[in-house]
Write a protein that holds these residues in place. Structure first.
Motif, mmCIF file in Angstrom:
data_model
loop_
_atom_site.group_PDB
_atom_site.id
_atom_site.type_symbol
_atom_site.label_atom_id
_atom_site.label_comp_id
_atom_site.label_asym_id
_atom_site.label_seq_id
_atom_site.Cartn_x
_atom_site.Cartn_y
_atom_site.Cartn_z
ATOM 1 N N ASN A 37 -10.713 -55.271 11.619
ATOM 2 C CA ASN A 37 -10.995 -55.591 10.224
ATOM 3 C C ASN A 37 -10.663 -57.058 9.971
ATOM 4 O O ASN A 37 -9.642 -57.553 10.441
ATOM 5 C CB ASN A 37 -10.168 -54.692 9.280
ATOM 6 C CG ASN A 37 -10.633 -54.812 7.850
ATOM 7 O OD1 ASN A 37 -10.308 -55.762 7.154
ATOM 8 N ND2 ASN A 37 -11.440 -53.866 7.399
ATOM 9 N N ASP A 38 -11.535 -57.738 9.226
ATOM 10 C CA ASP A 38 -11.272 -59.162 8.964
ATOM 11 C C ASP A 38 -11.134 -59.451 7.474
ATOM 12 O O ASP A 38 -11.133 -60.605 7.048
ATOM 13 C CB ASP A 38 -12.377 -60.042 9.573
ATOM 14 C CG ASP A 38 -13.734 -59.810 8.913
ATOM 15 O OD1 ASP A 38 -13.839 -58.938 8.034
ATOM 16 O OD2 ASP A 38 -14.697 -60.521 9.286
ATOM 17 N N GLY A 39 -11.072 -58.391 6.661
ATOM 18 C CA GLY A 39 -10.880 -58.586 5.225
ATOM 19 C C GLY A 39 -12.167 -58.810 4.444
ATOM 20 O O GLY A 39 -12.161 -58.779 3.222
ATOM 21 N N SER A 40 -13.271 -59.015 5.125
ATOM 22 C CA SER A 40 -14.518 -59.300 4.401
ATOM 23 C C SER A 40 -15.119 -58.041 3.793
ATOM 24 O O SER A 40 -15.958 -58.112 2.905
ATOM 25 C CB SER A 40 -15.534 -59.967 5.338
ATOM 26 O OG SER A 40 -15.866 -59.087 6.400
ATOM 27 N N VAL A 125 -1.835 -56.188 1.922
ATOM 28 C CA VAL A 125 -3.253 -56.516 1.772
ATOM 29 C C VAL A 125 -4.045 -56.180 3.050
ATOM 30 O O VAL A 125 -5.266 -56.155 3.054
ATOM 31 C CB VAL A 125 -3.443 -57.990 1.359
ATOM 32 C CG1 VAL A 125 -3.204 -58.938 2.524
ATOM 33 C CG2 VAL A 125 -4.830 -58.216 0.764
ATOM 34 N N ARG A 126 -3.310 -55.867 4.117
ATOM 35 C CA ARG A 126 -4.000 -55.466 5.349
ATOM 36 C C ARG A 126 -4.274 -53.960 5.409
ATOM 37 O O ARG A 126 -4.756 -53.456 6.412
ATOM 38 C CB ARG A 126 -3.155 -55.854 6.556
ATOM 39 C CG ARG A 126 -3.010 -57.357 6.681
ATOM 40 C CD ARG A 126 -2.634 -57.674 8.088
ATOM 41 N NE ARG A 126 -1.713 -58.774 8.165
ATOM 42 C CZ ARG A 126 -1.155 -59.165 9.290
ATOM 43 N NH1 ARG A 126 -1.396 -58.504 10.412
ATOM 44 N NH2 ARG A 126 -0.335 -60.188 9.292
ATOM 45 N N GLY A 131 -6.695 -53.984 0.431
ATOM 46 C CA GLY A 131 -7.857 -54.823 0.713
ATOM 47 C C GLY A 131 -8.918 -54.583 -0.358
ATOM 48 O O GLY A 131 -9.459 -55.519 -0.951
ATOM 49 N N ARG A 135 -10.060 -57.288 -3.250
ATOM 50 C CA ARG A 135 -11.444 -57.792 -3.273
ATOM 51 C C ARG A 135 -12.071 -57.538 -4.646
ATOM 52 O O ARG A 135 -12.752 -58.401 -5.199
ATOM 53 C CB ARG A 135 -12.287 -57.123 -2.170
ATOM 54 C CG ARG A 135 -12.218 -57.834 -0.820
ATOM 55 C CD ARG A 135 -13.212 -57.249 0.171
ATOM 56 N NE ARG A 135 -12.947 -55.841 0.411
ATOM 57 C CZ ARG A 135 -12.112 -55.370 1.333
ATOM 58 N NH1 ARG A 135 -11.488 -56.199 2.144
ATOM 59 N NH2 ARG A 135 -11.912 -54.073 1.471
#
Ligand code: 4AD
Ligand code: MG
Length: 480
Positions: A37-40, A125-126, A131, A135
């Motif tokens: 996962n990259d947060g996008s 947030v991870r 997340g 967002r």
């Protein structure tokens, strides 16, 4: 090599052109499947490694929480849950995460309570939940600016440090450089703020409204969106000591215009969330359904998260005067059966959140705008009605939240305002500039404040306001 983010990748078609993607390992199963996962996006990218072709020492470092860079080609997925996956050609470990240490944190892949997550706010947030929430929070901020920009408002920055108490409620954090152990004092023993940095008493702002009014008197339509501070000792799931507030202020708008603006604005940002945050909202909706399973049937909500959001869009907010609301509350079952903590006995009573929630959740089952409150329970700047006892105030009440918006038509008459300030012990000297507005081209004008975190709570369905801001400040807590 083409660098890609996962939000793009999961929507792409398989291709033989190699791509590069970096992120944090969520899980690594069977020495073969990395979920990255990259947060996008809420979605993870499944990366498949042929472990026979990789160095064992390298594979050992692909652990939960580690940052890695992978390159490979995108192929149709064999497994369920995703349409494409990355066939890995190379892995680079960017930042290791020791599994023994990770086990002690919320990064470890098991269920953690929201309370535990709060204690590790630097890591939360991870997680999927945070997340998604963050967002959505980001998108909503953008939607707010978008709305005002499209509607001809000027974005203004009101000061954070100020000498005035906009709400007159005395809930301010002092700003000072004086030595607390040995402050300079006046003859009467009081602290001498003339020797302080600003040569006067100053505090963090509780609202940008008064300054926003000065700008509305020149630019017409303005809004602020900034941090706001309240030293109220409220340990609830709806209060923060530091929160973000949106405050539009419009010249020539009366209270009806103000209500129309609030309703239109709120609907716009909720619509924006439904349009632009679908994946995160679906995740949050399912999260709530899971959470509700542990509740008795009669406490579960009738609507899913997105149904609730759509309901707000599709229905008019109900506008009710304070006086009508008091009648409804006085005759309500919880009042008669003495179920309210604060019983409603007479006109003039301040409404507590239990009353607000009864009105929206039980009686009207719809967002409600209450208006024309008793002057005694509202701030000094609100316009006095002809009855001499109510003011042109409005609060927008939301199910599950209570007060989302507080606003009013402002007192534009110099003499009436001056009287009011005197009666409420508001310093004329301190606010001479505010009175000036009523001397030079005064006019009808109105505005409101919307608590950003309460809106984020409503849109994400999070029950506690501490879980919709990265680093919550509450009584006894200013960690991080
Ligand atoms: O009702 P309030 O106190 O109104 C004002 O500050 C006006 N000056 C606004 C204006 O007319 N320009 O606060 C406005 C909103 C509330 O309805 C609530 O949503 C939010 O700000 N709010 C808080 N949110 C989180 N934590 C707190 N301690 C809050 N206090 C108010
Ligand atoms: Mg209020």
């Amino acid at each position: 090599m083409q660098k890609k983010v996962i939000s793009e990748i999961v929507q792409s078609e398989p291709s033989l052109i190699p791509i590069e993607v970096s992120g944090w390992v969520r899980t690594f199963r069977s020495n073969r499947f990395i979920h990255l996962n990259d947060g996008s996006t809420i979605h993870n990218l499944q990366c498949v490694v042929d472990f026979e072709n990789f160095d064992e020492a390298l594979l050992k470092k692909i652990t939960v929480g580690a940052a890695i860079k992978v390159t490979g080609i995108l192929v149709e997925s064999q497994g369920q849950g995703q349409s494409v996956e990355l066939q890995v050609e190379a892995v680079e470990i960017l930042g290791e995460a020791n599994p023994e240490d990770v086990k002690l944190t919320i990064l470890s892949p098991k269920r953690h309570t929201l309370e535990t997550l709060r204690e590790q706010a630097h890591l939360r947030v991870r997680t999927n939940t945070f997340g998604a929430v963050m967002r959505v929070r980001s998108k909503l901020s953008f939607a707010i600016h978008d709305y005002f920009n499209k509607n001809g408002f000027n974005y203004m920055h009101t000061p954070i440090i100020t000498g005035s108490d906009a709400e007159g409620a005395g809930e301010m954090f002092r700003v000072t450089l004086l030595d607390p152990k040995n402050p300079p004092v006046n003859q009467d023993g009081s602290v001498n703020y003339e020797e302080d940095f600003f040569e006067k008493e100053t505090n963090l702002t509780v609202s940008g409204q008064l300054e926003a009014e000065t700008y509305a008197m020149g630019l017409g339509k303005v809004y602020t969106f900034g941090p706001t501070f309240r030293a109220e000792n409220s340990n609830t799931s709806r209060h923060l000591a530091e929160f973000w507030m949106i405050e539009p202020e419009v010249a020539f708008n009366d209270l009806d215009d103000n209500m129309d603006l609030a309703e239109d604005f709120i609907k716009y940002i909720i619509h924006f969330a439904l349009e632009h945050c679908e994946d995160d909202l679906v995740f949050l909706e399912n999260r709530l359904l899971e959470e509700e399973k542990s509740k008795p049937q009669n406490e579960r909500s009738e609507m899913s998260l997105r149904e609730k959001l759509k309901f707000v869009l599709e229905n008019n907010f109900i506008r009710v005067s304070y006086t009508e609301a008091i009648d409804i509350l006085r005759n309500s079952a919880p009042n008669k059966k003495k179920k309210f903590k604060y019983l409603i006995e007479e006109w003039g009573a301040d409404l507590q959140s239990e009353h607000e929630r009864y009105l929206v959740e039980k009686h009207f089952k719809c967002p409600v705008i209450l208006f024309d409150y008793p002057a005694k329970i509202k701030a000094f700047y609100m316009r006095l009605n002809d009855d001499g006892k109510t003011v042109r105030a409005m609060d927008v009440l939301f199910p599950g939240i209570g007060e989302m918006v507080g606003g009013s038509q402002r007192e534009e008459r110099y003499d009436v305002l001056k009287e009011k300030m005197k009666a409420m012990d508001i310093s004329e000297e301190e606010l001479y500039w505010y009175l000036d507005l009523r001397k030079f081209g005064t006019c009808v004008h109105s505005g409101f404040g919307l608590g950003f975190e309460r809106m984020v709570q409503f849109v994400t369905g999070m029950g506690n306001i501490r879980d919709v801001i990265p680093y919550p400040r509450t009584p006894g807590n200013a960690e991080f």
